[in-house]
Design a protein around this motif. Structure first.
Motif, PDB file in Angstrom:
ATOM      1  N   ASP A  55       0.796  -1.159  -0.073  1.00 34.74           N
ATOM      2  CA  ASP A  55      -0.093   0.047  -0.038  1.00 34.74           C
ATOM      3  C   ASP A  55       0.950   1.447  -0.012  1.00 34.74           C
ATOM      4  OD1 ASP A  55      -2.318  -1.427  -0.003  1.00 34.74           O
ATOM      5  OD2 ASP A  55      -2.678  -1.394   2.210  1.00 34.74           O
ATOM      6  N   THR A  77      -4.235  -9.729  -8.074  1.00 31.72           N
ATOM      7  CA  THR A  77      -4.519  -9.173  -7.089  1.00 31.72           C
ATOM      8  C   THR A  77      -3.726  -7.942  -7.219  1.00 31.72           C
ATOM      9  OG1 THR A  77      -5.212 -11.137  -5.792  1.00 31.72           O
ATOM     10  CG2 THR A  77      -4.292  -9.102  -4.477  1.00 31.72           C
ATOM     11  N   GLN A  81      -4.968  -3.914  -7.464  1.00 33.35           N
ATOM     12  CA  GLN A  81      -4.587  -2.916  -6.460  1.00 33.35           C
ATOM     13  C   GLN A  81      -3.621  -1.655  -7.075  1.00 33.35           C
ATOM     14  OE1 GLN A  81      -2.378  -5.951  -3.772  1.00 33.35           O
ATOM     15  NE2 GLN A  81      -4.093  -5.444  -2.174  1.00 33.35           N
ATOM     16  N   GLN A  84      -6.204   0.374  -9.259  1.00 29.75           N
ATOM     17  CA  GLN A  84      -7.180   0.974  -8.077  1.00 29.75           C
ATOM     18  C   GLN A  84      -6.466   2.212  -7.555  1.00 29.75           C
ATOM     19  OE1 GLN A  84     -10.350   0.655  -7.694  1.00 29.75           O
ATOM     20  NE2 GLN A  84     -11.139  -1.075  -6.562  1.00 29.75           N
ATOM     21  N   LYS A  85      -5.217   2.361  -7.578  1.00 31.90           N
ATOM     22  CA  LYS A  85      -4.555   3.393  -7.310  1.00 31.90           C
ATOM     23  C   LYS A  85      -4.011   4.119  -8.132  1.00 31.90           C
ATOM     24  CE  LYS A  85      -4.461   2.182  -2.449  1.00 31.90           C
ATOM     25  NZ  LYS A  85      -5.192   2.758  -1.627  1.00 31.90           N
TER      26      LYS A  85
END
Length: 327
Positions: A55, A77, A81, A84-85
């Protein structure tokens, strides 16, 4: 363009020189759950930052693109991620474990106007372009053969009772996903999707394929694709038409030299000046990124999706089940 990597395996080590040869592109960060796992690779390629929290890396505003080279089962995955960022994504082959996973990634990338790119050498190689430009000289195609067989050092581990990721259904491993997929990209980008798919595999007791023969039936010809991680063979591709043949004298992931033999023309061709075959896929992505060319990027995604659909059909035909199939 600033890149960050997910993964610390040999493919990342090979990709770094390809990145460093291009202008206006650099790898500035690397993610690994354990810093010590990434330290030697980061120092070798002068990567300044190692993140142990994904993250945190994805929140870094200086990172434009994430290169996903984690185990196969984690491609979805990690790519999801990153998208999405708001990061563009280069994902190693095989793109995902299932068709559904890839469809979700494609929809997400398009909804955010982001680039999503499969890192597959074959279709970006200059010698492959020569094949595309000259295949019509063969006349009607009758047979296509590809063999990419490379005995894996980890196969011995499998035989002695261990289950390395590459031979583990939990991690979406196997010969089809790891090695025969190069052959599949080679054929599908030339001829499109076949009418019929059959996969006959040698399987370990855990259900994973250690080698196999993928047969693609087109309207007027047959393609036979051999991929093996439990034995070695000469690597080659042969496209036979009524007027002659094209012969690739290496794996299709490298396309080191191509021979064309038709009436009134016999020649050898090699227009690949860079010994690192990964350079050309990264060069293609760099051009797409610099131009903001989502059209070309999404056309390539159509091709990747077609390949994944064939892979999933082949796995089902051979009774190969991944953990991801149950999600």
């Amino acid at each position: 363009m600033n890149i960050a990597t997910i993964g610390t395996g040999p493919i990342v080590d090979s990709m770094m020189p390809a990145i460093q040869e291009l202008e206006d592109i650099q790898c500035i960060a690397m993610y690994s759950r354990k810093e010590e796992t990434a330290r030697a690779l980061a120092e070798k390629h002068k990567i300044t930052t190692i993140y142990t929290g994904l993250d945190a890396m994805l929140m870094d505003p200086s990172i434009d693109v994430v290169y996903v080279a984690s185990p196969n089962s984690l491609h979805y995955t990690h790519s999801y991620q990153a998208l999405q960022k708001g990061k563009h994504v280069i994902c190693e082959k095989p793109f995902t474990s299932t068709v559904q996973e890839l469809e979700v990634l494609i929809a997400l990338a398009k909804s955010k106007n982001l680039l999503l790119f499969e890192a597959i050498t074959t279709i970006h190689l200059p010698n492959y372009q020569f094949i595309k430009e000259n295949i019509s000289k063969l006349g009607p195609i009758k047979l296509v053969q590809c063999n990419y067989s490379k005995y894996s050092s980890r196969y011995q581990q499998l035989l002695t009772g261990d289950t390395p990721n590459i031979f583990n259904p939990v991690y979406s491993g196997g010969a089809l996903m790891d090695i025969n997929i190069y052959n599949l990209h080679f054929v599908v980008h030339l001829f499109g999707k076949p009418a019929l798919v059959t996969y006959m595999a040698n399987k370990h007791s855990n259900g994973i394929d250690t080698s196999g023969v993928l047969v693609l039936r087109y309207k007027d010809f047959i393609a036979e694709l051999v991929g093996s991680k439990d034995s070695n063979s000469m690597h080659f591709a042969m496209i036979q038409g009524e007027n002659g043949y094209l012969h690739v004298e290496s794996s299709v992931g490298e396309c080191r030299k191509v021979m064309l033999d038709v009436p009134d023309q016999k020649m050898e061709w090699n227009n690949q000046t860079n010994a690192n075959q990964l350079f050309y896929e990264m060069q293609t992505f760099h051009q797409i990124y610099q131009a903001g060319d989502t059209t070309t990027c999404y056309q390539l995604l159509d091709h990747s999706l077609a390949v994944m659909q064939i892979v999933e059909t082949a796995r089902k035909d051979a009774g190969i089940v991944f953990s991801a199939d149950k999600h």
